[in-house]
Motif scaffolding. Structure first.
Motif, PDB file in Angstrom:
ATOM      1  N   GLU A   1      40.072 -25.659  -9.000  1.00 19.11           N
ATOM      2  CA  GLU A   1      40.861 -24.777  -8.132  1.00 19.11           C
ATOM      3  C   GLU A   1      41.429 -23.606  -8.947  1.00 19.11           C
ATOM      4  O   GLU A   1      41.447 -22.473  -8.474  1.00 19.11           O
ATOM      5  CB  GLU A   1      41.987 -25.554  -7.458  1.00 19.11           C
TER       6      GLU A   1
ATOM      7  N   TYR B   1      42.474 -22.926  -3.625  1.00 17.27           N
ATOM      8  CA  TYR B   1      43.316 -24.115  -3.567  1.00 17.27           C
ATOM      9  C   TYR B   1      43.311 -24.702  -2.159  1.00 17.27           C
ATOM     10  O   TYR B   1      43.371 -23.970  -1.177  1.00 17.27           O
ATOM     11  CB  TYR B   1      44.753 -23.787  -3.969  1.00 17.27           C
TER      12      TYR B   1
ATOM     13  N   PRO C   1      45.036 -26.979   0.968  1.00 23.15           N
ATOM     14  CA  PRO C   1      46.359 -26.801   1.564  1.00 23.15           C
ATOM     15  C   PRO C   1      47.402 -27.844   1.165  1.00 23.15           C
ATOM     16  O   PRO C   1      48.595 -27.583   1.280  1.00 23.15           O
ATOM     17  CB  PRO C   1      46.077 -26.874   3.069  1.00 23.15           C
TER      18      PRO C   1
ATOM     19  N   LEU D   1      49.999 -27.249  -2.180  1.00 21.45           N
ATOM     20  CA  LEU D   1      49.467 -26.074  -2.874  1.00 21.45           C
ATOM     21  C   LEU D   1      50.416 -25.520  -3.937  1.00 21.45           C
ATOM     22  O   LEU D   1      49.967 -25.266  -5.060  1.00 21.45           O
ATOM     23  CB  LEU D   1      49.086 -24.977  -1.870  1.00 21.45           C
TER      24      LEU D   1
ATOM     25  N   ARG E   1      50.238 -27.746  -7.050  1.00 17.47           N
ATOM     26  CA  ARG E   1      48.928 -27.710  -7.697  1.00 17.47           C
ATOM     27  C   ARG E   1      48.667 -26.357  -8.363  1.00 17.47           C
ATOM     28  O   ARG E   1      48.100 -26.290  -9.452  1.00 17.47           O
ATOM     29  CB  ARG E   1      47.829 -28.054  -6.700  1.00 17.47           C
TER      30      ARG E   1
ATOM     31  N   THR F   1      45.443 -17.709  -1.202  1.00 16.68           N
ATOM     32  CA  THR F   1      46.355 -18.550  -1.985  1.00 16.68           C
ATOM     33  C   THR F   1      47.752 -17.957  -1.992  1.00 16.68           C
ATOM     34  O   THR F   1      48.750 -18.678  -1.850  1.00 16.68           O
ATOM     35  CB  THR F   1      45.825 -18.725  -3.419  1.00 16.68           C
TER      36      THR F   1
ATOM     37  N   SER G   1      49.335 -18.646   1.415  1.00 16.30           N
ATOM     38  CA  SER G   1      49.599 -20.077   1.556  1.00 16.30           C
ATOM     39  C   SER G   1      50.749 -20.525   0.661  1.00 16.30           C
ATOM     40  O   SER G   1      51.582 -21.345   1.060  1.00 16.30           O
ATOM     41  CB  SER G   1      48.345 -20.889   1.234  1.00 16.30           C
TER      42      SER G   1
END
Length: 151
Positions: free
Chosen positions: A3, A9, A11, A14, A17, A89, A92
């Motif tokens: 990722e 990435y 969901p 997120l 991560r 990303t 999100s």
């Protein structure tokens, strides 16, 4: 780390991560080139300047930035990553952070939700920002924020 490499990435969790993958990448490069990270200024000027130092510096720059003449936050584009993945990303990541903030308001405050997210977009209207926040809150909880009371 896949990722991180692609900036694509999923969901679930997120923000965690994204931040953890950047931390791991930083620690890997720091392990492989400790001399650079001990004193980056010395490796980016004079006789030690190199393409490798520039790559390391840019690889670990902030993924989201502001602009000198605008208080909004913007995705930093990478030459080796798909621009659409970076933008997706970005939205999100901040949607999750706004949802976390609204969750905190729901749990800890009285009255209506406040939408103090001007930092997210200088060009978006209050209604656009509120719509963005409401949409993501509803996706997370299945309820529209305007229909709940903060008690």
């Amino acid at each position: 780390m896949e990722e991180y490499r692609t900036f694509d990435y999923g969901p679930v969790n997120l923000p965690v991560r994204l931040l953890f993958s950047h931390f791991l990448a930083f620690m890997r490069d720091k392990f492989e080139t400790p001399e650079f990270f001990c004193w980056p200024g010395a490796w980016m000027a004079g006789t030690r300047v190199s393409e490798h130092g520039s790559v390391l510096f840019n690889r670990h720059a902030a993924p989201f930035i502001d602009k000198q003449d605008d208080d909004g936050i913007f995705p930093r584009l990478y030459p080796d990553r798909d621009e659409q993945f970076v933008e997706d990303t970005f939205y999100s990541f901040y949607a999750a952070n706004i949802t976390y903030d609204m969750t905190n308001q729901w749990i800890t405050r009285f009255g209506r939700f406040t939408y103090d997210y001007r930092w997210f977009s200088q060009s978006g209207s209050h209604d656009e920002i509120k719509g963005f926040a409401d949409r993501h809150f509803e996706q997370a909880y299945g309820v529209e924020p305007d229909t709940v009371d903060l008690v």
